[in-house]
Enzyme design. Sequence first.
Site, PDB file in Angstrom:
ATOM      1  N   TYR A 137      28.323  92.231   7.162  1.00  0.00           N
ATOM      2  CA  TYR A 137      28.015  91.006   6.411  1.00  0.00           C
ATOM      3  C   TYR A 137      29.049  89.940   6.766  1.00  0.00           C
ATOM      4  O   TYR A 137      30.181  89.990   6.288  1.00  0.00           O
ATOM      5  CB  TYR A 137      28.033  91.335   4.914  1.00  0.00           C
ATOM      6  CG  TYR A 137      27.708  90.192   3.959  1.00  0.00           C
ATOM      7  CD1 TYR A 137      27.290  88.939   4.382  1.00  0.00           C
ATOM      8  CD2 TYR A 137      27.802  90.393   2.585  1.00  0.00           C
ATOM      9  CE1 TYR A 137      26.996  87.927   3.488  1.00  0.00           C
ATOM     10  CE2 TYR A 137      27.510  89.383   1.668  1.00  0.00           C
ATOM     11  CZ  TYR A 137      27.114  88.156   2.140  1.00  0.00           C
ATOM     12  OH  TYR A 137      26.836  87.156   1.233  1.00  0.00           O
ATOM     13  N   LYS A 167      24.258  90.679   8.952  1.00  0.00           N
ATOM     14  CA  LYS A 167      23.770  89.606   8.075  1.00  0.00           C
ATOM     15  C   LYS A 167      24.636  88.409   8.410  1.00  0.00           C
ATOM     16  O   LYS A 167      25.830  88.396   8.114  1.00  0.00           O
ATOM     17  CB  LYS A 167      23.924  90.012   6.607  1.00  0.00           C
ATOM     18  CG  LYS A 167      23.732  88.872   5.628  1.00  0.00           C
ATOM     19  CD  LYS A 167      23.532  89.427   4.250  1.00  0.00           C
ATOM     20  CE  LYS A 167      23.920  88.494   3.116  1.00  0.00           C
ATOM     21  NZ  LYS A 167      23.590  87.089   3.283  1.00  0.00           N
ATOM     22  N   SER A 211      19.597  83.616  -1.468  1.00  0.00           N
ATOM     23  CA  SER A 211      19.544  83.512  -2.930  1.00  0.00           C
ATOM     24  C   SER A 211      18.290  82.781  -3.396  1.00  0.00           C
ATOM     25  O   SER A 211      17.672  83.161  -4.391  1.00  0.00           O
ATOM     26  CB  SER A 211      20.784  82.779  -3.430  1.00  0.00           C
ATOM     27  OG  SER A 211      20.825  81.460  -2.892  1.00  0.00           O
TER      28      SER A 211
HETATM   29  C1  NAY Z   1      24.262  87.124  -0.672  1.00  0.00           C
HETATM   30  O1  NAY Z   1      24.954  88.042  -0.268  1.00  0.00           O
HETATM   31  O2  NAY Z   1      24.047  86.941  -1.838  1.00  0.00           O
HETATM   32  C2  NAY Z   1      23.671  86.183   0.283  1.00  0.00           C
HETATM   33  O3  NAY Z   1      22.690  86.469   0.898  1.00  0.00           O
HETATM   34  C3  NAY Z   1      24.274  84.888   0.450  1.00  0.00           C
HETATM   35  C4  NAY Z   1      23.360  83.874   1.093  1.00  0.00           C
HETATM   36  C5  NAY Z   1      23.679  82.547   0.515  1.00  0.00           C
HETATM   37  N1  NAY Z   1      24.849  81.989   1.143  1.00  0.00           N
HETATM   38  C6  NAY Z   1      26.007  81.821   0.515  1.00  0.00           C
HETATM   39  C7  NAY Z   1      27.095  81.151   1.299  1.00  0.00           C
HETATM   40  O4  NAY Z   1      26.185  82.184  -0.617  1.00  0.00           O
HETATM   41  O5  NAY Z   1      21.359  82.156   0.189  1.00  0.00           O
HETATM   42  C8  NAY Z   1      22.538  81.583   0.678  1.00  0.00           C
HETATM   43  C9  NAY Z   1      22.826  80.290  -0.080  1.00  0.00           C
HETATM   44  O6  NAY Z   1      23.001  80.562  -1.453  1.00  0.00           O
HETATM   45  C10 NAY Z   1      21.679  79.308   0.098  1.00  0.00           C
HETATM   46  O7  NAY Z   1      21.487  79.069   1.472  1.00  0.00           O
HETATM   47  C11 NAY Z   1      21.953  78.004  -0.643  1.00  0.00           C
HETATM   48  O8  NAY Z   1      23.038  77.326  -0.071  1.00  0.00           O
END
Ligand code: NAY
Length: 297
Positions: A137, A167, A211
């Site tokens: 990750y 990831k 997310s």
């Molecule tokens: C996780 O481990 O929860 C993720 O997949 C994180 C992915 C998210 N990136 C960060 C930096 O937190 O989904 C993204 C992010 O929230 C989204 O792109 C909105 O900026």
Amino acid sequence: HERLSGLIAATYTPLKTNGDLNLDQIPPLVDHLLGSGVTGMYVCGSTGEGMSLSTGERKQVTGAFMQAVNRRVPVIVQVGHNSLADARDLAQHAAEVGADAVSATCPSYFKVSDVPTLVDCMADLASAAPDTPFYYYHIPSLTGSSLDIVDFMRRGGDRIGNMVGLKYTDTKLHEFLECLTIDDGRFDIVWGCDEMLLGALATGANAAIGSTYNIAAPLYRQIIDAFTRGDMNAARQHQLRSVQMIRTIYQFPFHPAMKEVLGMLGIECGPCRLPQKRLSPGDTNRLMEDLQAIDFF
Ligand code: NAY
């Protein structure tokens, strides 16, 4: 091992108002996600506040997701920890309860010295569950470690028998492309920046973990469908809607606000744990109004 595909939700961890786990809300969250077209779940990651939970709590959350999902889609369990012994314990547990894959951040309090040391860390961790596929990750914005990820994948792939992928949660499409093409596409590289999904698809992504797939999977499905049929104008319009939605949510502490949005969609997930801030009732109202103003609801 089958490659991941489609939209994988980085799941939220439902909490009670007092901050305790609210495991009863996991089955409705899972049903909501599957009903909206999510094709996998990534549990106890950043979104799921894995780092704010105790090791015992992480096992409970993992067990509850495994049970609720009941093999309908792949579940990847994030086990990264500053203590590699705890990370190994979590990886073993994930394997025992039947997780489809394990994933881990690097330790992040002490920064990892260099790429060979990162390989040592992940070899130690991944060997705790040697028969379970492992995805490193990469999330430099949160770990503070931005070692050369292409170099890591090459060296790690030679040493870590069960490392199948990555990831990739950064925004460098050129680096993502390099990762995708290592040894003719030996690794399953999963995209992690929701607001750039279209660019990632153009670069060769086949799966994304994020997310905002918790609240808007159908919108992202439209991006994928428009891209697949070659309708780039439509694809850009859908991506722009996601960018506007995310900008609206970022006016507030992001994950606490996302949990409020899930609540508005009928899945009560409570607040985030400290150190993330709670939204005031006034903020929650403004968030709802602003999302209505861009036709999210
Ligand atoms: C996780 O481990 O929860 C993720 O997949 C994180 C992915 C998210 N990136 C960060 C930096 O937190 O989904 C993204 C992010 O929230 C989204 O792109 C909105 O900026």
